[in-house]
Scaffold this motif. Structure first.
Motif, PDB file in Angstrom:
ATOM      1  N   PRO A 156     -27.159 -60.345  26.105  1.00 16.20           N
ATOM      2  CA  PRO A 156     -28.350 -60.272  26.973  1.00 16.20           C
ATOM      3  C   PRO A 156     -28.246 -61.181  28.203  1.00 16.20           C
ATOM      4  O   PRO A 156     -28.696 -60.812  29.290  1.00 16.20           O
ATOM      5  CB  PRO A 156     -29.495 -60.721  26.060  1.00 16.20           C
ATOM      6  CG  PRO A 156     -29.017 -60.419  24.678  1.00 16.20           C
ATOM      7  CD  PRO A 156     -27.527 -60.531  24.695  1.00 16.20           C
ATOM      8  N   ASP A 176     -26.155 -65.981  20.069  1.00 16.59           N
ATOM      9  CA  ASP A 176     -26.543 -64.602  19.735  1.00 16.59           C
ATOM     10  C   ASP A 176     -26.934 -63.836  20.978  1.00 16.59           C
ATOM     11  O   ASP A 176     -26.889 -62.615  21.005  1.00 16.59           O
ATOM     12  CB  ASP A 176     -27.772 -64.604  18.797  1.00 16.59           C
ATOM     13  CG  ASP A 176     -27.396 -65.185  17.459  1.00 16.59           C
ATOM     14  OD1 ASP A 176     -26.199 -65.118  17.125  1.00 16.59           O
ATOM     15  OD2 ASP A 176     -28.299 -65.721  16.784  1.00 16.59           O
ATOM     16  N   ASN A 177     -27.386 -64.605  21.987  1.00 17.50           N
ATOM     17  CA  ASN A 177     -27.914 -63.913  23.170  1.00 17.50           C
ATOM     18  C   ASN A 177     -26.893 -63.855  24.314  1.00 17.50           C
ATOM     19  O   ASN A 177     -27.271 -63.656  25.455  1.00 17.50           O
ATOM     20  CB  ASN A 177     -29.212 -64.591  23.646  1.00 17.50           C
ATOM     21  CG  ASN A 177     -28.987 -66.051  23.998  1.00 17.50           C
ATOM     22  OD1 ASN A 177     -27.936 -66.609  23.676  1.00 17.50           O
ATOM     23  ND2 ASN A 177     -29.949 -66.661  24.665  1.00 17.50           N
ATOM     24  N   LYS A 194     -28.502 -59.879  31.934  1.00 23.63           N
ATOM     25  CA  LYS A 194     -29.505 -60.456  32.853  1.00 23.63           C
ATOM     26  C   LYS A 194     -28.819 -60.876  34.163  1.00 23.63           C
ATOM     27  O   LYS A 194     -29.294 -60.518  35.251  1.00 23.63           O
ATOM     28  CB  LYS A 194     -30.152 -61.654  32.145  1.00 23.63           C
ATOM     29  CG  LYS A 194     -31.139 -62.429  32.958  1.00 23.63           C
ATOM     30  CD  LYS A 194     -32.531 -61.804  32.870  1.00 23.63           C
ATOM     31  CE  LYS A 194     -33.486 -62.423  33.869  1.00 23.63           C
ATOM     32  NZ  LYS A 194     -34.072 -61.523  34.820  1.00 23.63           N
TER      33      LYS A 194
END
Ligand code: GLU
Length: 289
Positions: free
Chosen positions: A276, A272-273, A280
């Protein structure tokens, strides 16, 4: 038609290396996370550097890594008539001029405008063609990277002296023809984005959304690149390349090296990340392998 259409557009200049697989993966996962379509386009305009054999090997390699194009693969060499029409439209808009400056005569950096006195004149067959970039917008909203500090490109070449259409022109037209909504690619192409948006604007096209992520660099700090003969990936072991990428992204609970491309893609898709994580790592321009 899906709301999201992404693409991966390798040049047919050599076999894919780990940096190319990373680029394919990020654009692919981004598209799939948005329930979008993902297309493969082969950039093969430069007949001095591109070879059909490289295009074939790239497509076989992408297949072995489980990357399936949602539609037929596009080839830039099939679109010469589209580029010709677009060039005529830009010419009719008074944006183009002929340039016979030799590369050697020019300083590094943006074109100083030596041939701008030809703006508004008919194009000369044996000359390169530049576009007047007056009013170019250097502010890009990028999904991953802060984009301040993009320098003005100067009047750039849209058709080369040898008659080949330049990548900036072709790419802007391709995104339009393929109805690409999201261009997710390496930060090495960030400087190209204002140029491609500028062309799109003057042809009346809607520009896609852009996201530029870090490029992979080798131990010498240089970007992995086909031009510098970065090692080709081993198609028989996609898990090997995918596990290196997972290590670079500091991912846990990964499949084993020996697992299939499908298992690896499912793993990346299940994160899900993932976006992100890419945002990052985009705080830096490079990721060292
Ligand atoms: N074919 C070019 C490259 O491989 C451009 C790709 C793109 O616009 O994503 O560098």
């Amino acid at each position: 038609m899906a709301q999201y259409r992404g693409r991966f557009a390798p040049s047919a200049t050599g076999p894919l290396h780990l940096g190319s697989i990373f680029a394919a993966l990020v654009s692919y996962i981004h598209a799939k996370h948005h329930h979008g379509e993902w297309l493969i386009r082969i950039d093969d305009l430069d007949e001095n550097r591109c070879k059909a054999i490289h295009a074939e090997s790239i497509l076989e390699c992408l297949d072995a890594f489980g990357f399936k194009s949602s539609e037929n693969v596009r080839f830039q060499t099939h679109r010469i008539s589209n580029y010709t029409c677009a060039l005529s439209a830009l010419e009719a808009a008074g944006r183009l001029y002929s340039c016979d400056c030799s590369r050697k005569s020019l300083p590094r950096g943006p074109y100083p405008g030596n041939c701008r006195h030809r703006i508004g004149h008919a194009l000369i067959e044996e000359h390169a063609v530049r576009i007047d970039t007056d009013g170019i917008d250097l502010n890009i909203h990028d999904l991953f990277t802060p984009t301040q500090g993009i320098g003005p490109p100067g009047d750039f070449v849209v058709k080369r002296r040898d008659g080949l259409f330049a990548y900036q022109l072709a790419c802007a037209i391709d995104e339009h023809l393929d109805q690409i909504t999201h261009v997710i690619r390496g930060i090495d192409l960030l400087q190209s984005t204002p140029m491609q948006r500028f062309i799109a604007k003057h042809l009346g096209y809607k520009s896609p959304t852009y996201g530029h992520f870090p490029v992979l660099v080798g131990a010498d700090g240089a970007k992995l690149s086909k031009q510098t003969f970065a090692a080709p990936v081993d198609w028989s072991q996609p898990g090997h390349s995918f596990s290196t990428i997972a290590r670079l992204l500091l991912l846990n609970d990964t499949p084993s090296h020996a697992d299939s491309a499908e298992i690896w893609l499912e793993f990346f898709l299940s994160l899900d990340n993932f976006i992100p994580i890419i945002t990052k790592v985009s705080e830096a321009n490079t990721l060292s392998i």
